[in-house]
Design a protein around this motif. Structure first.
Motif, PDB file in Angstrom:
ATOM      1  N   PHE A   1       0.811  -1.209   0.000  1.00 48.00           N
ATOM      2  CA  PHE A   1       0.000   0.000   0.000  1.00 48.00           C
ATOM      3  C   PHE A   1       0.850   1.268   0.000  1.00 48.00           C
ATOM      4  O   PHE A   1       0.483   2.265  -0.612  1.00 48.00           O
ATOM      5  N   GLY A   2       1.961   1.236   0.726  1.00 47.51           N
ATOM      6  CA  GLY A   2       2.835   2.392   0.766  1.00 47.51           C
ATOM      7  C   GLY A   2       4.188   2.041   1.350  1.00 47.51           C
ATOM      8  O   GLY A   2       4.277   1.188   2.235  1.00 47.51           O
ATOM      9  N   TRP A   3       5.232   2.664   0.838  1.00 49.85           N
ATOM     10  CA  TRP A   3       6.558   2.520   1.427  1.00 49.85           C
ATOM     11  C   TRP A   3       7.468   3.597   0.853  1.00 49.85           C
ATOM     12  O   TRP A   3       7.107   4.301  -0.086  1.00 49.85           O
ATOM     13  N   THR A   4       8.655   3.722   1.446  1.00 57.15           N
ATOM     14  CA  THR A   4       9.617   4.728   1.026  1.00 57.15           C
ATOM     15  C   THR A   4      10.746   4.064   0.253  1.00 57.15           C
ATOM     16  O   THR A   4      11.373   3.125   0.742  1.00 57.15           O
ATOM     17  N   GLU A   5      11.006   4.558  -0.959  1.00 59.62           N
ATOM     18  CA  GLU A   5      12.091   4.030  -1.779  1.00 59.62           C
ATOM     19  C   GLU A   5      13.451   4.503  -1.241  1.00 59.62           C
ATOM     20  O   GLU A   5      13.523   5.386  -0.385  1.00 59.62           O
ATOM     21  N   SER A   6      14.523   3.924  -1.772  1.00 59.29           N
ATOM     22  CA  SER A   6      15.869   4.275  -1.318  1.00 59.29           C
ATOM     23  C   SER A   6      16.199   5.745  -1.574  1.00 59.29           C
ATOM     24  O   SER A   6      17.030   6.335  -0.874  1.00 59.29           O
ATOM     25  N   ASP A   7      15.535   6.342  -2.574  1.00 59.06           N
ATOM     26  CA  ASP A   7      15.766   7.763  -2.851  1.00 59.06           C
ATOM     27  C   ASP A   7      14.837   8.665  -2.051  1.00 59.06           C
ATOM     28  O   ASP A   7      14.735   9.863  -2.310  1.00 59.06           O
ATOM     29  N   GLN A   8      14.120   8.052  -1.075  1.00 58.23           N
ATOM     30  CA  GLN A   8      13.234   8.763  -0.147  1.00 58.23           C
ATOM     31  C   GLN A   8      11.922   9.213  -0.775  1.00 58.23           C
ATOM     32  O   GLN A   8      11.184  10.005  -0.170  1.00 58.23           O
ATOM     33  N   THR A   9      11.590   8.727  -1.974  1.00 62.60           N
ATOM     34  CA  THR A   9      10.282   9.009  -2.548  1.00 62.60           C
ATOM     35  C   THR A   9       9.268   7.990  -2.058  1.00 62.60           C
ATOM     36  O   THR A   9       9.606   6.832  -1.780  1.00 62.60           O
ATOM     37  N   ALA A  10       8.027   8.420  -1.956  1.00 67.24           N
ATOM     38  CA  ALA A  10       6.950   7.536  -1.513  1.00 67.24           C
ATOM     39  C   ALA A  10       6.348   6.813  -2.711  1.00 67.24           C
ATOM     40  O   ALA A  10       6.187   7.392  -3.791  1.00 67.24           O
ATOM     41  N   THR A  11       6.020   5.547  -2.520  1.00 65.47           N
ATOM     42  CA  THR A  11       5.384   4.773  -3.575  1.00 65.47           C
ATOM     43  C   THR A  11       4.430   3.766  -2.937  1.00 65.47           C
ATOM     44  O   THR A  11       4.268   3.726  -1.731  1.00 65.47           O
ATOM     45  N   GLY A  12       3.797   2.947  -3.769  1.00 64.07           N
ATOM     46  CA  GLY A  12       2.835   1.960  -3.285  1.00 64.07           C
ATOM     47  C   GLY A  12       1.480   2.165  -3.926  1.00 64.07           C
ATOM     48  O   GLY A  12       1.212   3.204  -4.543  1.00 64.07           O
ATOM     49  N   ALA A  13       0.619   1.166  -3.799  1.00 64.20           N
ATOM     50  CA  ALA A  13      -0.687   1.220  -4.445  1.00 64.20           C
ATOM     51  C   ALA A  13      -1.514   2.419  -3.984  1.00 64.20           C
ATOM     52  O   ALA A  13      -2.122   3.121  -4.801  1.00 64.20           O
ATOM     53  N   ASP A  14      -1.554   2.650  -2.674  1.00 65.59           N
ATOM     54  CA  ASP A  14      -2.370   3.747  -2.150  1.00 65.59           C
ATOM     55  C   ASP A  14      -1.784   5.105  -2.503  1.00 65.59           C
ATOM     56  O   ASP A  14      -2.519   6.060  -2.803  1.00 65.59           O
TER      57      ASP A  14
END
Length: 242
Positions: A13-26
């Motif tokens: 649903f959500g998590w933080t990538e290594s470059d500190q951007t947010a991603t995930g389905a939600d």
């Protein structure tokens, strides 16, 4: 127009990538809908689950990523239209050594320990099925619960069946597996809905989001985007408004 949206570390649903951007389905759904209604700046704010409702209620941000809709939560915040539906499941050690396939079965194993994230609906679901408080271990972060399953400190971590399935695949850890709950005795499968939440004074933003959700949910673009995160027709069809 700028909107600040809070999310938590809970793949898919959500998590933080290594470059500190947010991603995930939600996060992806929120960004897509917000851009469609004319939002030009979207700020993602990482928080904990227990802070989501109080944070949006106190106007520390404008909206939350989806969480399960309950009457108690609806007293605090305003919910959008539902955007997915999914039942619960467990993350367990490979082989599911204690054969934990539902809250009721876990309750029967007095030596079984269940991990739950603070404030999530799984706590009440477990208690309603007979799991005692001394069998429940509360965590603030999903990562800590996963570590506890790996180490054997707990026997299962309760979350959505979808989340645990995708999480197990994403981790690729032969020590862990996801288990979808079997229906309770004389029960039927139940898939509660999740929705974005807002401060109750944010009527204009909520109404604009709902208008776009009515147009977008179930569209080919929506289904394709959600498929990238493991969501299928099982989670999407129950909430499509047509």
């Amino acid at each position: 127009m700028k909107v600040k949206i809070a999310y938590i570390e809970e793949p898919p649903f959500g998590w933080t990538e290594s470059d500190q951007t947010a991603t995930g389905a939600d996060v992806d759904l929120a960004d897509t809908v917000l851009r469609a209604i004319g939002v030009t700046q979207i700020e993602h704010h990482l928080t904990t689950f227990s802070e989501l409702l109080s944070g949006v209620e106190a106007d520390r941000w404008d909206m939350n990523v989806p969480l399960f809709v309950t009457p108690e939560r609806a007293n605090q915040v305003a919910f959008s239209l539902p955007v997915w539906a999914t039942g619960d499941g467990f993350l367990v050690r490979a082989g599911n050594p204690k054969t934990l396939k539902s809250y009721a079965l876990l309750a029967e194993r007095r030596d079984a320990r269940l991990g739950i994230i603070a404030g999530q609906v799984q706590h009440e679901s477990a208690r309603a099925s007979g799991v005692s408080e001394d069998q429940i271990v509360i965590f603030e972060q999903q990562a800590d619960a996963i570590k506890a399953v790996r180490s054997g400190a707990i026997d299962a971590y309760a979350s959505t069946a979808l989340g645990n399935r995708v999480l197990a695949d994403r981790i690729g850890d032969s020590m862990l597996e996801a288990v979808e709950h079997v229906p309770e005795k004389n029960g039927k499968p139940h898939s509660p809905s999740g929705a974005f939440s807002f401060n109750k004074s944010s009527g204009d933003l909520l109404n604009a989001v709902n208008r776009q959700l009515r147009l977008y949910l179930g569209s080919p673009d929506h289904r394709a985007r959600m498929a990238n995160f493991g969501l299928t027709h099982k989670e999407i069809d129950p909430v499509v408004v047509r």
